[in-house]
Write a protein that holds these residues in place. Structure first.
Motif, PDB file in Angstrom:
ATOM      1  N   PHE A 260     -61.089  76.308 -11.610  1.00  0.00           N
ATOM      2  CA  PHE A 260     -62.716  77.307 -11.354  1.00  0.00           C
ATOM      3  C   PHE A 260     -63.162  76.076 -12.624  1.00  0.00           C
ATOM      4  N   ASN A 261     -65.283  76.174 -12.496  1.00  0.00           N
ATOM      5  CA  ASN A 261     -65.545  75.087 -13.282  1.00  0.00           C
ATOM      6  C   ASN A 261     -65.744  75.733 -14.541  1.00  0.00           C
ATOM      7  N   ALA A 262     -65.889  75.015 -15.338  1.00  0.00           N
ATOM      8  CA  ALA A 262     -66.031  75.419 -17.202  1.00  0.00           C
ATOM      9  C   ALA A 262     -66.623  77.212 -17.249  1.00  0.00           C
ATOM     10  N   GLU A 263     -67.716  77.126 -16.456  1.00  0.00           N
ATOM     11  CA  GLU A 263     -68.731  77.885 -16.769  1.00  0.00           C
ATOM     12  C   GLU A 263     -67.661  79.042 -16.346  1.00  0.00           C
ATOM     13  N   LYS A 264     -66.839  79.471 -15.489  1.00  0.00           N
ATOM     14  CA  LYS A 264     -65.648  80.321 -14.955  1.00  0.00           C
ATOM     15  C   LYS A 264     -64.953  80.668 -15.438  1.00  0.00           C
ATOM     16  N   LEU A 265     -64.079  79.884 -16.584  1.00  0.00           N
ATOM     17  CA  LEU A 265     -62.831  79.698 -17.384  1.00  0.00           C
ATOM     18  C   LEU A 265     -63.053  80.855 -18.197  1.00  0.00           C
ATOM     19  N   GLY A 266     -62.203  81.246 -18.585  1.00  0.00           N
ATOM     20  CA  GLY A 266     -61.887  82.119 -19.568  1.00  0.00           C
ATOM     21  C   GLY A 266     -62.005  81.667 -21.011  1.00  0.00           C
ATOM     22  N   TRP A 279     -65.820  67.877 -19.280  1.00  0.00           N
ATOM     23  CA  TRP A 279     -64.713  69.121 -18.648  1.00  0.00           C
ATOM     24  C   TRP A 279     -65.005  68.986 -17.016  1.00  0.00           C
ATOM     25  N   ASP A 280     -66.371  69.342 -16.685  1.00  0.00           N
ATOM     26  CA  ASP A 280     -66.377  69.340 -14.876  1.00  0.00           C
ATOM     27  C   ASP A 280     -66.728  67.897 -14.186  1.00  0.00           C
ATOM     28  N   GLU A 281     -66.929  66.911 -15.296  1.00  0.00           N
ATOM     29  CA  GLU A 281     -66.488  65.410 -14.468  1.00  0.00           C
ATOM     30  C   GLU A 281     -65.283  65.310 -14.342  1.00  0.00           C
ATOM     31  N   VAL A 282     -64.270  65.991 -15.233  1.00  0.00           N
ATOM     32  CA  VAL A 282     -62.829  65.933 -14.644  1.00  0.00           C
ATOM     33  C   VAL A 282     -61.913  66.356 -13.708  1.00  0.00           C
TER      34      VAL A 282
END
Length: 528
Positions: A260-266, A279-282
């Protein structure tokens, strides 16, 4: 004979007196500093100095520098393969049933009033400090300076706790911990006292979140698979079959593998805007591939294994880089020649062997932990030791190095003679192990046992009553339980005898208290 004049005699006396402080200072300076670098869940298979199939794919050149300049231990075995109990054993020099810390769960807190090796080093003039992961519930004692992560801590923008309270810092945890460690050494050096530094990294603990400089390091690397990745657990008991730590079933696609993209990670919800963008670019292209691939069965396991290795080893690359920073600082500050550097981890870790991640079992990958020691002018550079040592021995080893008289009831033994290239005739030939944390995370059943250079005897005693025995020479991957086989009858009888002797020696027993069992069952109900 010509007599010296009174003036000449006076000058001679003054010179003698003037020399005395310099002699005392020289003696004081010879007491070595100790830098103990300790990571969390760092498998020896992931250190290139140990060889193995990953050494050319994910080298650790800075940790390898410690081995090149010092000694690498091939058989450092832990008393209990899990974070908190390992740390408690190191501090106290005692097994968990005596130091009071046998499990991470159930609100267990380390009793800081007991004797620990940092307290004893303080008594002989050492300045003591700890920075990084603590994970023992109570506040650190025996340290002049401490700044630790609350609980497991965060990879990004972590909180730190001191005696004054908590505060948050911006950045990546491995780099921040190293910054604090170097600042501590600068201060200690200015005070002209020998120092102990316990530099304890969070990485590479689950969920394996690489730092901003390592995010894309291994994204295009395909790592070799361990030969037991698809283990079916034939010829073994219920414990191996009923665990909950498999890559196939247990490993989560979201928090563990970042699908999941960074916004949804714990935990990565702590990322700031710039960190989230990087983070999302990778991870966005990896997520897109996964969503389109519709993987199943062994293909899905292989994908999960590669994702796991890419992140786990990237976290280690960050640790290795910062080990290099510490080694470079010691050299630049003129501390290198009088500082012992130790690198180790709280236990081993599974990197796909038996299809697993995590630790806990008495099998080889989790029982063994890395240990590398650099001691200039004492340890022969590039030396390798195959004797059985333990994290139980660290306290008394540091005590002997610091000149502390061993008058405690600690249960380990200093391995300073081994560092000097001398193995005592009565050095241990067998190691005792006990794991307690069941029922709990990963559902590894309670067990105790012994390991020799060649054999291993294990008793899974709670929820089952099963024995396992392995011949590491004939079966290094521990795939075939030989317990009860006629050709091993004499060896088995001898191992049982030695097991009982060690249980008496270390004052251990079969069961924990009913109170601990009830806490375990309560945790299990909560988890479900």
């Amino acid at each position: 004979m010509k007599r010296k004049s009174p003036l000449m005699l006076l000058i001679a006396i003054v010179l003698m007196v003037a020399c005395q402080p310099a002699q005392k200072q020289e003696t004081k300076a010879t007491k070595p500093n100790i830098v103990f670098i300790f990571s969390d869940d760092h498998a020896y298979q992931a250190i290139s100095a140990y060889g193995g199939m990953l050494k050319d794919y994910a080298p650790t050149p800075n940790i390898d520098r410690i081995a090149a300049d010092g000694m690498l231990f091939n058989r450092c075995l832990v008393t209990n393969s899990i974070c908190g109990p390992s740390r408690a054993a190191i501090l106290s020099g005692k097994y968990g049933h005596l130091n009071g810390f046998v499990s991470n769960e159930g609100g267990t807190r380390f009793d800081g009033s007991q004797v620990t090796f940092p307290k004893l080093l303080q008594q002989v003039g050492y300045k003591t400090g700890i920075v990084g992961k603590w994970h023992l519930g109570s506040e650190p004692t025996g340290f002049d300076y401490w700044e630790v992560l609350p609980g497991q801590g965060f990879y990004y923008n972590p909180e730190f706790q001191t005696a004054e309270g908590k505060h948050t810092e911006t950045g990546y945890v491995t780099e921040i911990i190293t910054d604090k460690a170097i600042n501590y050494m600068k201060q200690a050096q200015s005070e002209e006292k020998p120092f102990l530094l316990m530099l304890q990294h969070k990485a590479p603990h689950r969920e394996w979140e690489p730092g901003p400089n390592e995010l894309s390091l291994y994204k295009d690397v395909t790592f070799p698979e361990p030969p037991t990745l698809f283990d079916t657990y034939e010829n073994r008991g219920r414990a191996a079959k009923e665990q909950d730590m498999s890559i196939e079933v247990t490993m989560r696609m979201d928090r563990d593998l970042k699908m999941f993209n960074a916004e949804k990670l714990g935990t990565t919800a702590r990322l700031n805007e710039d960190q989230e963008k990087a983070w999302d670019e990778v991870y966005d292209p990896i997520i897109e591939y996964y969503n389109n691939a519709k993987l199943e069965g062994e293909d899905l396991v292989r994908f999960k294994y590669q994702r796991y290795m890419q992140d786990y080893l990237a976290c280690i690359a960050g640790v290795d880089k910062n080990v290099g920073r510490v080694l470079d600082y010691l050299k630049e500050a003129g501390l290198e020649d009088n500082t012992i550097v130790v690198y180790s981890s709280d236990q081993g870790f599974y990197l796909g062997e038996h299809g697993w991640f995590d630790k806990r079992f008495m099998y080889e990958e989790s029982l063994r932990t890395p240990l590398l020691v650099k001691w200039p002018h004492v340890v022969k550079p590039g030396s390798v030791n195959g004797d059985i040592v333990s994290n139980l021995d660290f306290a008394q080893t540091f005590m002997e190095i610091a000149g502390v008289e061993n008058t405690t009831d600690m249960q380990g033994r200093s391995f300073v003679p081994l560092l000097k290239g001398e193995t005592p005739a009565d050095w241990r030939k067998v190691h005792y192990y006990h794991y307690y944390e069941y029922p709990s995370w990963h559902m590894v059943k309670r067990h105790y046992g012994i390991a020799t250079e060649r054999y291993k005897l294990i008793h899974f005693y709670h929820d089952v009553d099963e024995w396992e025995m392995y011949d590491l020479q004939e079966d290094p991957h521990e795939m075939n339980n030989i317990y009860g086989q006629a050709e091993y009858a004499d060896v088995q009888a001898d191992l049982h005898k030695r097991l009982e002797e060690l249980r008496v020696k270390y004052q251990d027993s079969d069961e924990l208290t009913d109170e601990y069992l009830q806490k375990s069952l309560k945790r299990l109900r909560h988890m479900k």
